[in-house]
Design a protein around this motif. Sequence first.
Motif: not given
Length: 311
Positions: A69-73, A195-209, A229-238
């Motif tokens: 994942l870090l290599w992808f980034l 292939k496709t990631y989508q993020f959604h914010v609700a009640d201060g939480r970051l959800n991902a599909v 899950a890791l990418l979601t956690r990283m983006i949530a922190q950021q």
Amino acid sequence: MVANTQTHPEQQYLALMRHVWTQGSERTDRTGVGTRSVMGAVLRFELAGGAMPLVTTKRVYWKTATRELLWFLTGETNIRPLVLQGVKIWNEWPHARYVRETGDALPLDDFVARIAEDEAFAVRWGELGPVYGKQWTDWPTYIRTSDGRFERGPGVNQIAQVVRSLRDDPGSRRHIIEGWNVADLDQMALPPCHKTYQFHVADGRLNAVLYQRSCDVALGLPFNLWSAALLTRMIAQQTDLEPGELVWMGGDTHLYLNHAHLIEEQLSREPRGYPALKILRRPASVFDYRIEDFAVHGYTPHPPIQAPVAV
């Protein structure tokens, strides 16, 4: 197939494996190995409190998945940085191309050693084409010139764009990272599966599909779940959000016929514990994480189960 979240969260993964193996349609496939396949599956995992969908019924090498994942980034598309870290998961594809194009039946281990030792050889033979990282961080654009021709414009960094949009416009329905660039598919060693990631914010939480067009349930999916899950956690922190729910959706969801021993062994095992991830620091950006920034607690998995990769 809809997940049942009333039991251990890993049970839904095992139920999917059992369903594909017992109910899937037997099909020929690109690799020639053959699969049992179903179309459409859904798994749901809660990420609050450090929870991660890290499979325990066999050991999953989460550090290897994290390094990928870090290599992808980085936007890198050559396997040499992975090889130098001991990550082997992309080696078969450039090796197969080397053998096919040169006629030299160089053993895989020797090929990989040469990639590590010979930078010029790696430049020539370690390239995967514009795979995930390229599309994520440098999606090509084109500008029409005054004489009607098209020239390459500045690339789009989808990762940076999503982080920015989550901060500035959390209610948007356009928080999407897309890997399926139709114009580039023929240049890729392997078109994107996740292939496709989508993020959604609700009640201060970051959800991902995550929508995955092709999924190897036995070997690929444990890595894909961890990485999403890791990418979601990283983006949530950021973005100063709490981790929410990861929803995984599979298109062609399959098991390879030569993985019977793995499937039968894994389905005989019970999940162990509840692994949790702690991110040890907050770097300046989503592109600045290092492998040392991640620690997993409570992971006591069953032993690994080896099986061949279909190329």
